[in-house]
Design an enzyme around this catalytic site. Structure first.
Site, PDB file in Angstrom:
ATOM      1  N   ALA A 247      50.970  92.584  17.435  1.00  0.00           N
ATOM      2  CA  ALA A 247      49.562  92.191  17.351  1.00  0.00           C
ATOM      3  C   ALA A 247      48.741  93.148  18.211  1.00  0.00           C
ATOM      4  O   ALA A 247      49.288  94.039  18.864  1.00  0.00           O
ATOM      5  CB  ALA A 247      49.399  90.750  17.843  1.00  0.00           C
ATOM      6  N   LYS A 248      47.442  92.914  18.209  1.00  0.00           N
ATOM      7  CA  LYS A 248      46.521  93.815  18.932  1.00  0.00           C
ATOM      8  C   LYS A 248      46.907  93.983  20.388  1.00  0.00           C
ATOM      9  O   LYS A 248      46.746  95.060  20.952  1.00  0.00           O
ATOM     10  CB  LYS A 248      45.091  93.278  18.843  1.00  0.00           C
ATOM     11  CG  LYS A 248      44.476  93.436  17.470  1.00  0.00           C
ATOM     12  CD  LYS A 248      42.957  93.677  17.559  1.00  0.00           C
ATOM     13  CE  LYS A 248      42.365  93.948  16.193  1.00  0.00           C
ATOM     14  NZ  LYS A 248      42.180  92.678  15.438  1.00  0.00           N
ATOM     15  N   ARG A 249      47.417  92.899  20.996  1.00  0.00           N
ATOM     16  CA  ARG A 249      47.752  92.971  22.424  1.00  0.00           C
ATOM     17  C   ARG A 249      48.791  94.045  22.715  1.00  0.00           C
ATOM     18  O   ARG A 249      48.954  94.473  23.847  1.00  0.00           O
ATOM     19  CB  ARG A 249      48.235  91.594  22.922  1.00  0.00           C
ATOM     20  CG  ARG A 249      49.652  91.238  22.536  1.00  0.00           C
ATOM     21  CD  ARG A 249      50.042  89.865  23.080  1.00  0.00           C
ATOM     22  NE  ARG A 249      49.662  88.817  22.134  1.00  0.00           N
ATOM     23  CZ  ARG A 249      50.438  88.381  21.147  1.00  0.00           C
ATOM     24  NH1 ARG A 249      51.639  88.892  20.960  1.00  0.00           N
ATOM     25  NH2 ARG A 249      50.033  87.439  20.328  1.00  0.00           N
ATOM     26  N   GLY A 251      48.679  97.023  21.581  1.00  0.00           N
ATOM     27  CA  GLY A 251      48.076  98.332  21.311  1.00  0.00           C
ATOM     28  C   GLY A 251      47.933  98.500  19.801  1.00  0.00           C
ATOM     29  O   GLY A 251      48.354  97.648  19.025  1.00  0.00           O
TER      30      GLY A 251
END
Ligand code: GLU
Ligand code: ZN
Length: 319
Positions: A247-249, A251
């Site tokens: 996920a975005k967390r 990167g």
């Protein structure tokens, strides 16, 4: 290993959802599905799963096709687009209604949360507690509130996964009666995917193992609609160093970002092939190079942890 012989000639599919960008995790599943189909000398269809309208991002379907082409993955025929196939899904719903296999459900999320017990399977919400199960299909005609259609789960088919082996999930505990048509007036994933896979003559479904609990539901729909189910193989996902789904967390692992950063597709494909146990080192390879090496059973049966160091090796520093 090649896949065991199937009933019909091999027909597989790639089924991107244009709800967001395709990332490295999607790429790994597509690579596996492509290699399985091509090694078997089969056909590989491409289907855009765009019925989840509120979540569809404009341009994401074309982006998914571009990402696949960049990876070096091709497909046969024109893409199949779900939003162009609503009449097919409607007629499947009508068949389920006629058999009283579905009932209209007016529950809100909070009604369900208040009455339900804890979830029993990762990624799944609590089992639907059956609040509306007393209704008959005709009751829909007199309902004033928006309603969804839920399928009555009376049994839970076991199945043999071509990668995982025997799978047994008790649907009365996992999810319960499930939605086949949303209150927004659109088909739910479970119904659309069964109608499409059957209509396209798909014989082999290869997808991420987050969808394992969907398969017994889909088998119930194949049975109810008198359609021939495909074989299923659910492969492990890619996770971040914290063990959670990419996920975005973690990167920016979108394929479009790698492409923009000048990463070579062969570098990524080689990394993925190494993660699947087909190469001793993450060295550059094209999908075609991997055809003699592909073996579904060699894929490690745990998630692939995408460490930042691995991305640096392919010349990418996620931001
Ligand atoms: N569209 C789904 C996804 O991108 C795949 C559904 C399927 O393979 O059945 O996760
Ligand atoms: Zn309800």
């Amino acid at each position: 290993m090649s896949l065991p012989p199937s009933r019909a000639a091999y027909v597989g599919r790639l089924a991107p959802s244009p709800t967001g960008a395709q990332h490295i995790g999607n790429a790994r599943t597509y690579l596996i599905a492509w290699l399985a189909a091509r090694q078997a000398g089969g056909r590989l269809l491409l289907r855009i799963e765009d019925i989840d309208s509120p979540r569809i991002k404009s341009g994401a379907a074309q982006q998914a096709l571009d990402d696949l082409s960049w990876l070096g993955l091709d497909w046969d025929g024109e893409p199949i687009v779900q939003t162009q196939r609503l009449p097919l899904y409607k007629s499947a719903l009508a068949q389920l209604r006629a058999q009283e296999l579905v009932y209209p459900c007016t529950c809100t999320r909070s009604d369900i949360a208040a009455a339900a017990s804890a979830p029993h399977w990762e990624h799944e919400g609590p089992a639907y507690p059956g609040i509306c199960a007393h209704r008959r299909a005709v009751d829909a005609d007199s309902l004033e509130r928006p309603f969804a259609w839920r399928f009555r789960v009376r049994r839970s088919p076991d199945f043999v996964d071509a990668y995982r082996g025997p799978v047994s999930i008790d649907l009365t505990q996992v999810g319960g009666d499930f939605v086949v048509w949303k209150s927004a007036g659109t088909p739910a994933y479970q119904l659309a995917v069964v109608v499409d896979d059957a209509d396209s003559g798909v014989t082999e479904v290869i997808r991420g193992d987050d969808l394992v609990p969907s398969t017994p539901r889909q088998l119930l729909l194949y049975d109810a609609l008198q359609l021939q189910p495909p074989r299923f193989a659910h492969v492990p996902l890619v996770v971040g160093p914290d063990g959670r789904r990419l996920a975005k967390r973690h990167g920016d692992t979108r394929l479009s970002a790698l492409r923009a950063a000048g990463v070579r597709p062969e570098a990524l494909v080689g990394l993925l092939a190494w993660s699947c146990g087909w190469l001793p080192q993450p060295e550059p390879a094209s999908p075609a190079d991997l055809l003699p090496l592909f073996d579904l059973r060699r894929i490690p049966n745990h998630p692939f942890v995408l460490e930042p160091e691995l991305l640096r090796r392919i010349g990418y520093s996620p931001t």
